[in-house]
Motif scaffolding. Sequence first.
Motif, short mmCIF file in Angstrom:
data_model
loop_
_atom_site.label_atom_id
_atom_site.label_comp_id
_atom_site.label_asym_id
_atom_site.label_seq_id
_atom_site.Cartn_x
_atom_site.Cartn_y
_atom_site.Cartn_z
N UNK A 1 113.59 25.44 27.80
CA UNK A 1 114.19 24.58 28.95
C UNK A 1 113.79 23.03 28.86
N UNK A 2 112.61 22.83 27.85
CA UNK A 2 112.23 21.46 27.69
C UNK A 2 113.57 20.69 26.79
N UNK A 3 113.86 21.63 25.53
CA UNK A 3 114.86 21.18 24.82
C UNK A 3 116.24 20.98 25.38
N UNK A 4 116.52 21.76 26.35
CA UNK A 4 117.72 21.59 27.04
C UNK A 4 117.82 20.20 27.80
N UNK A 5 117.02 20.20 28.61
CA UNK A 5 116.83 18.86 29.52
C UNK A 5 116.66 17.40 28.53
N UNK A 6 115.87 17.63 27.11
CA UNK A 6 115.96 16.58 26.17
C UNK A 6 117.34 16.25 25.85
N UNK A 7 118.10 17.36 25.68
CA UNK A 7 119.56 17.33 25.08
C UNK A 7 120.36 16.43 26.15
N UNK A 8 120.07 16.74 27.37
CA UNK A 8 120.89 16.22 28.50
C UNK A 8 120.62 14.75 28.56
N UNK A 9 119.36 14.26 28.42
CA UNK A 9 118.61 13.23 28.48
C UNK A 9 119.37 12.24 27.34
#
Length: 338
Positions: free
Chosen positions: A286-294
């Motif tokens: 989950x953290x990785x997905x949101x970092x990807x978006x960021x």
Amino acid sequence: MKLLSIAIPCYNSEDYMENCIKSLLPGGEDVEILIINDGSKDMTPEIANAYEKKYPTIVRAIHQENGGHGAAVNAGIRNAQGLFFKVVDSDDWVDQESYQAILTKLKEFAGGSETLDMLISNFVYEKQGARHKKVMRYTSVFPQNKIFRWEDAKHFRKGKYILMHSVIYRTKLLLDCGLELPRHTFYVDNLFVYEPLPFVKNMYYLNVDFYRYFIGRSDQSVNEKVMISRIDQQIKVNKIMLDTYDLWKIPNRKLRKYMFNYLEIITVISTVMMIRSGTKENLEKKRELWNYIKQQDIRLFHRLRNGIMGHTMNLPGRSGRKISIAAYKISQKVVGFN
């Protein structure tokens, strides 16, 4: 040329595919039914061949190595000879009265002066054991009885989206936009709807309960446990949607807003599934997905953070859990988890 090509992706579908095929046969010579056997290991290929033999001018059996739902849809588009194109999954079916109304309307456009890019109709959640059948209608969003464009659409409430079950596309539009769904990936029906949208100009909404979306099998892709076990594929589709368009550059304001909302709900579903799994590994994903978006688009990151799910990134205390549950309920409404 046929009026409507209907692709039925089949993988080990022997137990239910005939119900689907039989619901489509009353379309007669106006339709071609493309049964895509995606490397099945049961009687699916024999059933497909038997229907092709019995209805040689209506049914075509297409056999290929297993490539997943996306590869089967790709094969359908590639082989389609109809002016319009529809996907009906092998465990679903269509309503007969609505089917005839849709074919009548498509005939009007086939012979008319205006080009129709997308026809939208309602679908029914055929949830096993449910007394009340939920219907996804678009009467509050789209004008009726006329061709319309994106600027004529009204506001989409949260939980109301155009899904694969709702749409019939013009076949050439799918070819022109270069739609190619990824192989061996579930949840590509979201890409099937999302990627062609900027190419869609003229639409028509027919207020009939056409598509019957079956929910109830334990191995179904929308079973919550199955979704969690396939979370990597959900994330893959989510990232493809993120990468396909720079939504800030979509010129039509209403289409741009709708595509933002669609991307948001897919990100909600990804995030909520990872939270509900509760595993350390998935919380890290989950953290990785949101970092990807960021990293991809900081403006998009803030827009998604401030949407309905917003603070489910970090879930402190009771209020955080409430937001998570609200996001989950919206996810349920869209996906119809069994």
